[in-house]
Design a protein around this motif. Structure first.
Motif, mmCIF file in Angstrom:
data_model
loop_
_atom_site.group_PDB
_atom_site.id
_atom_site.type_symbol
_atom_site.label_atom_id
_atom_site.label_comp_id
_atom_site.label_asym_id
_atom_site.label_seq_id
_atom_site.Cartn_x
_atom_site.Cartn_y
_atom_site.Cartn_z
ATOM 1 N N LEU A 330 0.830 -1.203 0.000
ATOM 2 C CA LEU A 330 0.000 0.000 0.000
ATOM 3 C C LEU A 330 0.868 1.259 0.000
ATOM 4 O O LEU A 330 0.512 2.269 -0.615
ATOM 5 N N TYR A 331 2.012 1.203 0.682
ATOM 6 C CA TYR A 331 2.914 2.356 0.672
ATOM 7 C C TYR A 331 3.440 2.606 -0.742
ATOM 8 O O TYR A 331 3.562 3.767 -1.175
ATOM 9 N N GLU A 332 3.733 1.535 -1.464
ATOM 10 C CA GLU A 332 4.196 1.693 -2.846
ATOM 11 C C GLU A 332 3.122 2.354 -3.707
ATOM 12 O O GLU A 332 3.421 3.175 -4.572
ATOM 13 N N SER A 333 1.850 1.995 -3.471
ATOM 14 C CA SER A 333 0.751 2.656 -4.187
ATOM 15 C C SER A 333 0.702 4.134 -3.822
ATOM 16 O O SER A 333 0.494 4.999 -4.684
ATOM 17 N N GLY A 334 0.880 4.419 -2.540
ATOM 18 C CA GLY A 334 0.874 5.814 -2.105
ATOM 19 C C GLY A 334 2.002 6.613 -2.726
ATOM 20 O O GLY A 334 1.825 7.783 -3.091
ATOM 21 N N ARG A 335 3.156 5.986 -2.882
ATOM 22 C CA ARG A 335 4.290 6.691 -3.475
ATOM 23 C C ARG A 335 4.058 6.992 -4.951
ATOM 24 O O ARG A 335 4.628 7.960 -5.477
ATOM 25 N N VAL A 336 3.235 6.190 -5.621
ATOM 26 C CA VAL A 336 2.912 6.484 -7.027
ATOM 27 C C VAL A 336 2.238 7.855 -7.112
ATOM 28 O O VAL A 336 2.557 8.676 -7.977
ATOM 29 N N PHE A 337 1.285 8.116 -6.193
ATOM 30 C CA PHE A 337 0.644 9.432 -6.160
ATOM 31 C C PHE A 337 1.631 10.505 -5.703
ATOM 32 O O PHE A 337 1.663 11.606 -6.248
#
Length: 643
Positions: A330-337
């Motif tokens: 989920l952190y990796e998804s957040g870093r995309v944004f």
């Protein structure tokens, strides 16, 4: 005669001339006993003297009792003790200021009536002494001689009774109860101090044996667990601490280099060290500075509460391997944004703009996470198929000798399987099901270890929904890598297309800004810019390479490198069979199950990720400010500007 003595009236004290009395008073104020008296009042004022009259006292009264002993010597008090009064003994006077059957630290204490009366008597004498001492403030010349006599009398009484009390069964009994109440905290303080000693002495050149370090750690764990049980019983905390489990979190491999783990475990370590620091300070102060009731030691209680709070959060977030995998993903998804042009939109707090942040975190975040999950699952399936093909290829190319060995191994396996089948026939149904479940779990664990956890959202998505996710993941097969990137960029771009918000105009403004910068750098070798929160954005509408697709896979290409957000990304219509459109519909359906089936759990996860991203932003801004200051300092002095 006796009759004359009885009948004779008492003589009134000789009157002293007021001027002479005043002179005597002024002279006495300069003497040592008067100065010691003032110092005693000053110490009481600094140490919250109200406590010494009403309740237990844990301030540093050692200087008080030292000067009180000096005052006894100076005033020639009869039966004065050879050593200063002990604060630990005087505190015992106050310990019985409770009901006959009181409860302290979860333990019931009982004193008989005689013991209670002895303590009450000593406390009364001591309080009366303090009252006399306080009379020094504002003392008049007409009263000072009488007050001095009262003080000597009370000091004499205290000295006499103090010696008796020290030898009495009352003090012995109370000391036993006091020590029993302080024992858990004392054990914890000593254990922490021992651990400090071993950790300081444990060096590469002179290492402490492992068994000694482990023994010190085990004692600390046991002591802290016992103390938290007492605090929970006293309702000072609402949950005990599993110290061993808490410490094991900080032994997690390589957590310092995994950002989401580092964010929370750094906080856990800081609170743990803060507790150890509090215990170290308590050890330095000594037992006389601790409250008998553990919950009244405010600094210690706060340190324990803070540690339990962050440990509870860590248990929720990284309590097991599944939770850790989910947090990382989920952190990796957040870093995309975060690494895209919408970075600043993640942290809107004002009433007019906050809906944009809510839309990103509530709608787009789960949508992107769903899509990335499908890509991730497809990647695992792809690696499994590849390994299977390689294994079959090896078998096909195996030499004859190898084939003979493999045949022998197969025969052995067949024989073992037959023996196992015979054993299984004797099993009852319940044992059989348990065995099959265990074997399936073991096999799954082996695959997870090799390829990664296949269903990352276990516990959030019910098992009956797994086939739907597997079916959607299969649709990734055959999609060009650029289409996968474009779908991700398209999700991010939705934050600019909110018709109900003024922010919907931003996409056109961003296009104009990019086009303007592109024209300004038309002759540059690479048509790329850094714009909009310093995130790299690709300008061209179409991918600029004669092969159109996969240009970034060619290391010789000038465009080789990490993906850059494309403002014109539009993945639909590329394939005539509508496969992207079908996948997109599946993503929107699965997104609902991800965020709605375990809504509270999902919302908590998103909040945890936003906390980390917010900290990332603060660190990046601080780093940027430091870099700008460094650059400024390199300029000539006359050209520097300070704001």
């Amino acid at each position: 005669s006796t009759w004359d003595q009885v009948s004779m009236p008492k003589k009134s004290p000789a009157k002293v001339d007021p001027e002479k009395l005043k002179e005597m008073f002024e002279k006495w104020k300069q003497e040592k006993d008067a100065k010691l008296w003032d110092e005693l009042n000053a110490i009481m004022a600094d140490c919250k003297d109200s406590e010494i009259l009403e309740d237990d006292f844990t301030e540093n009264y050692k200087p008080f009792f030292y000067r009180l002993h000096m005052l006894c010597d100076e005033m020639k008090v009869p039966k004065r003790p050879k050593k200063p009064f002990d604060q630990e003994v005087v505190r015992a006077f106050y310990f019985q200021n409770r009901k006959p059957d009181f409860i302290c630290n979860g333990k019931k204490g009982e004193f008989d009536r005689e013991i209670g009366q002895d303590s009450l008597k000593m406390r009364s004498i001591f309080v009366e002494l303090v009252v006399i001492l306080k009379k020094k403030q504002g003392l008049l010349d007409v009263d000072f001689q009488k007050t001095k006599k009262d003080l000597v009398s009370k000091l004499t009484q205290l000295s006499s009774e103090y010696a008796k009390y020290m030898k009495s069964a009352s003090y012995k009994s109370i000391s036993e109860v006091i020590n029993a109440n302080l024992k858990p905290l004392e054990q914890l303080v000593v254990a922490s101090n021992s651990l400090d000693f071993f950790e300081e002495k444990n060096t590469k050149d002179n290492p402490i044996p492992d068994f000694r370090m482990q023994a010190a750690k085990d004692l600390f764990i046991k002591s802290l667990d016992e103390v938290t049980v007492i605090l929970e019983f006293c309702k000072a905390i609402d949950k005990t601490l599993d110290t061993k489990l808490m410490l094991s979190r900080m032994d997690l491999e390589n957590w310092v280099n995994i950002r989401p783990f580092e964010f929370y475990l750094t906080q856990l370590k800081a609170k743990y060290l803060a507790l150890r620091g509090t215990l170290k300070a308590m050890h330095k102060l000594g037992k006389n500075r601790w409250f008998y009731e553990l919950s009244k030691n405010e600094d210690f209680l706060k340190a324990v509460k803070d540690l339990i709070d962050i440990d509870r959060r860590c248990e929720t977030i990284i309590g097991n391997s599944l939770k850790r995998d989910q947090l990382k993903f989920l952190y990796e998804s957040g870093r995309v944004f975060y690494d895209s042009p919408v970075q600043q939109k993640l942290f809107f707090l004002e009433e007019q703009t906050k809906p944009i942040t809510d839309y990103i975190t509530g709608e787009l975040f789960p949508r992107l996470t769903t899509f990335r999950t499908l890509v991730y699952m497809h990647g695992i399936d792809k690696r499994k198929r590849r390994d299977l093909l390689e294994e079959e290829k090896k078998k096909a190319e195996a030499p004859p000798i190898q084939e003979v060995k493999e045949e022998e191994e197969k025969e052995e396996e067949k024989k073992e399987a037959e023996e196992k089948a015979e054993e299984e026939e004797e099993e009852d149904e319940e044992t059989k099901q348990a065995r099959l479940k265990e074997e399936a779990k073991k096999k799954q664990d082996e695959e997870d270890e090799k390829y990664g956890r296949y269903m990352i959202w276990e516990g959030i998505i019910p098992e009956v929904k797994y086939p739907e996710w597997k079916k959607a993941a299969d649709q990734i097969d055959g999609l060009n890598p650029h289409i996968i990137e474009d779908i991700q960029d398209f999700v991010i771009k939705q934050s600019f297309r909110m018709e109900h918000l003024e922010g919907g105009k931003e996409v056109e403004e961003l296009k104009k800004k990019i086009e303007q910068e592109r024209l300004e750098k038309l002759n540059a070798e690479k048509e790329e810019v850094k714009t909009y929160t310093k995130v790299e954005v690709r300008l061209e509408k179409y991918r600029p390479h004669e092969r159109i697709w996969n240009y970034f896979l060619d290391k010789d290409s000038p465009y080789f490198g990490p993906h850059k957000f494309r403002i014109d990304a539009y993945p639909f219509g590329i394939y005539s069979d509508g496969r992207v459109e079908k996948l997109w519909e599946e993503v929107k359906l699965l997104e609902t199950s991800l965020k709605m089936l375990e809504e509270k759990q999902w919302e908590a996860l998103v909040k945890f990720i936003m906390d980390i991203l917010n900290d990332d932003l603060n660190k990046d801004q601080a780093k940027q400010a430091l870099e700008e200051e460094r650059k400024m300092m390199q300029l000539p002095y006359s050209t520097r500007f300070y704001y």
